[in-house]
Design a protein around this motif. Structure first.
Motif, PDB file in Angstrom:
ATOM      1  N   LEU A 131       0.812  -1.215   0.000  1.00  0.00           N
ATOM      2  CA  LEU A 131       0.000   0.000   0.000  1.00  0.00           C
ATOM      3  C   LEU A 131       0.846   1.266   0.000  1.00  0.00           C
ATOM      4  N   LYS A 132       2.069   1.178   0.496  1.00  0.00           N
ATOM      5  CA  LYS A 132       2.941   2.360   0.513  1.00  0.00           C
ATOM      6  C   LYS A 132       3.234   2.851  -0.905  1.00  0.00           C
ATOM      7  N   ALA A 165      -9.952   4.726   5.720  1.00  0.00           N
ATOM      8  CA  ALA A 165     -10.146   4.287   7.105  1.00  0.00           C
ATOM      9  C   ALA A 165      -8.926   4.655   7.952  1.00  0.00           C
ATOM     10  N   GLN A 166      -7.738   4.502   7.379  1.00  0.00           N
ATOM     11  CA  GLN A 166      -6.512   4.919   8.066  1.00  0.00           C
ATOM     12  C   GLN A 166      -6.491   6.423   8.274  1.00  0.00           C
ATOM     13  N   GLN A 177     -11.558  -4.613   7.205  1.00  0.00           N
ATOM     14  CA  GLN A 177     -12.985  -4.774   6.949  1.00  0.00           C
ATOM     15  C   GLN A 177     -13.494  -3.680   6.004  1.00  0.00           C
ATOM     16  N   ALA A 178     -12.952  -2.472   6.135  1.00  0.00           N
ATOM     17  CA  ALA A 178     -13.314  -1.398   5.197  1.00  0.00           C
ATOM     18  C   ALA A 178     -12.857  -1.758   3.782  1.00  0.00           C
ATOM     19  N   ALA A 179     -11.678  -2.391   3.685  1.00  0.00           N
ATOM     20  CA  ALA A 179     -11.197  -2.839   2.374  1.00  0.00           C
ATOM     21  C   ALA A 179     -12.129  -3.906   1.795  1.00  0.00           C
ATOM     22  N   GLN A 306     -13.441  15.643   3.002  1.00  0.00           N
ATOM     23  CA  GLN A 306     -12.365  16.623   3.181  1.00  0.00           C
ATOM     24  C   GLN A 306     -11.033  15.936   3.471  1.00  0.00           C
ATOM     25  N   THR A 307     -11.073  14.879   4.292  1.00  0.00           N
ATOM     26  CA  THR A 307      -9.852  14.124   4.572  1.00  0.00           C
ATOM     27  C   THR A 307      -9.304  13.495   3.296  1.00  0.00           C
ATOM     28  N   PHE A 308     -10.189  12.907   2.513  1.00  0.00           N
ATOM     29  CA  PHE A 308      -9.800  12.265   1.256  1.00  0.00           C
ATOM     30  C   PHE A 308      -9.144  13.271   0.307  1.00  0.00           C
TER      31      PHE A 308
END
Length: 366
Positions: A131-132, A165-166, A177-179, A306-308
């Protein structure tokens, strides 16, 4: 031991050796009695031959029956993906394409009420281990066939939902679970007429209602699946609900909507609009972010949106881009109050996209 091709298996036959999937998991155990739906599952997982009790070995190799057209297509796609994998050194893309093949197989298996959750989780964990290297605005699949749009949307939504989610500070136990919620949110589409999902012209009222049923179909398919929590099932049901109650299928409002569904809604809209379809070109990710921002007023969760936006546009100065007028340049400054409209240097001149509203960033150049 003697084998028999899947196309020749009869219901009532007994398996005398574990049937192993392409990823090494046990699909059916030794001693299993084959039911009619099990034959569909074997075909969905592209299993060629199975060892059956009572089959006498012969010197000749059993003739393999010709798989259905859809199965041939899936197998061809898998072979294409494998040839692409051999040419690349990107582990993220490698695991992405393996995930894509598996989700295609899994959707077909779900029509027979079997979903290989263990295998999906194992491959999802392998994908997330890279994911990095995943940046929402920069990542693009190496191969994208029009007919595979829904599968790409599923895998990309899984990656992005995990990130969201992170970023939003949810407990770590919710990230995977969100994934899963992102990966399976549109699984109900397998029960919708495929021609409607790819129809290039506007849908009729009745067709819209049928397509919208994918939410309830999805919840029903996931209802008895173990190893996922209720939030994943609710994400399939609720990802088209809106904060103001204008969504579907239940017209839920605000806190009535599970937070997985709110996360997936943002990921799904972003990827649905930035992926190319047979009848519609991909849209600029920056324009899609601006559309999400508008939707955050009463439609989507404003904190998640907004976070996204803040996280995805947090790019280093010097990032190469292409503008909507075709010119190339690089980002030199991003005002966090206008994250989708940074200052860019183009042909030796500075262009402030806050002021130049007719321009936008079309794509980031890796």
């Amino acid at each position: 031991m003697p084998n028999i091709s899947v196309g020749e298996i009869k219901a009532g036959s007994k398996i005398i050796k574990d049937v192993i999937t392409p990823l090494g998991g046990v699909l059916f155990g030794k001693g299993k009695i084959i039911l009619p739906r099990d034959i569909e599952i074997l075909q969905a997982f592209l299993i060629g031959q199975v060892e059956i009790e009572g089959v006498q070995g012969e010197d000749k190799v059993p003739e393999v029956s010709k798989p259905p057209a859809k199965q041939q297509s899936a197998k061809a796609g898998a072979l294409i993906n494998e040839s692409v994998l051999a040419k690349s050194n990107s582990p993220l893309h490698d695991e992405y394409e393996k995930m894509l093949v598996l989700i295609k197989q899994s959707y077909r298996a779900a029509t027979a009420a079997v979903l290989p959750i263990f295998e999906l989780r194992s491959q999802l964990e392998l994908l997330i281990s890279h994911l990095k290297d995943y940046h929402v605005l920069k990542f693009a699949p190496r191969v994208l066939f029009d007919q595979d749009y829904n599968y790409h949307n599923a895998v990309l939504s899984a990656l992005t939902s995990y990130k969201i989610a992170q970023w939003c500070g949810y407990p770590q136990k919710d990230w995977m679970q969100a994934a899963f919620a992102g990966l399976l949110h549109d699984i109900g589409n397998i029960k919708v007429d495929e021609t409607l999902l790819h129809k290039p012209t506007p849908l009729t009222g009745a067709e819209i209602e049928e397509v919208r049923r994918h939410t309830t179909y999805g919840y029903q398919l996931l209802r008895n699946v173990t190893a996922i929590n209720e939030g994943v099932r609710l994400a399939a049901l609720q990802h088209h609900e809106k904060i103001d109650g204008s969504g579907y299928p239940l017209k839920l409002e605000g806190t009535q909507i599970h937070f997985y569904a709110k996360i997936v809604a943002v990921a799904d809209i972003f990827h649905a609009m930035t992926l190319e379809k047979a009848y519609r070109k991909a849209q600029s990710p920056y324009l899609v972010l601006e559309q999400l921002q508008k939707e955050s007023f009463g439609k989507l969760d404003p904190v998640i949106v907004q976070t996204f936006i803040q996280k995805t546009t947090d790019l280093y100065n010097g990032t190469r881009i292409r503008l909507s007028d075709g010119r190339h340049g690089e980002i030199i400054f991003t005002d966090r109050t206008n994250p989708t409209r940074p200052m860019v240097q183009v042909e030796g001149k500075i262009v402030n996209l806050v002021n130049e509203r007719e321009l936008h960033i079309q794509e980031i150049i890796a």
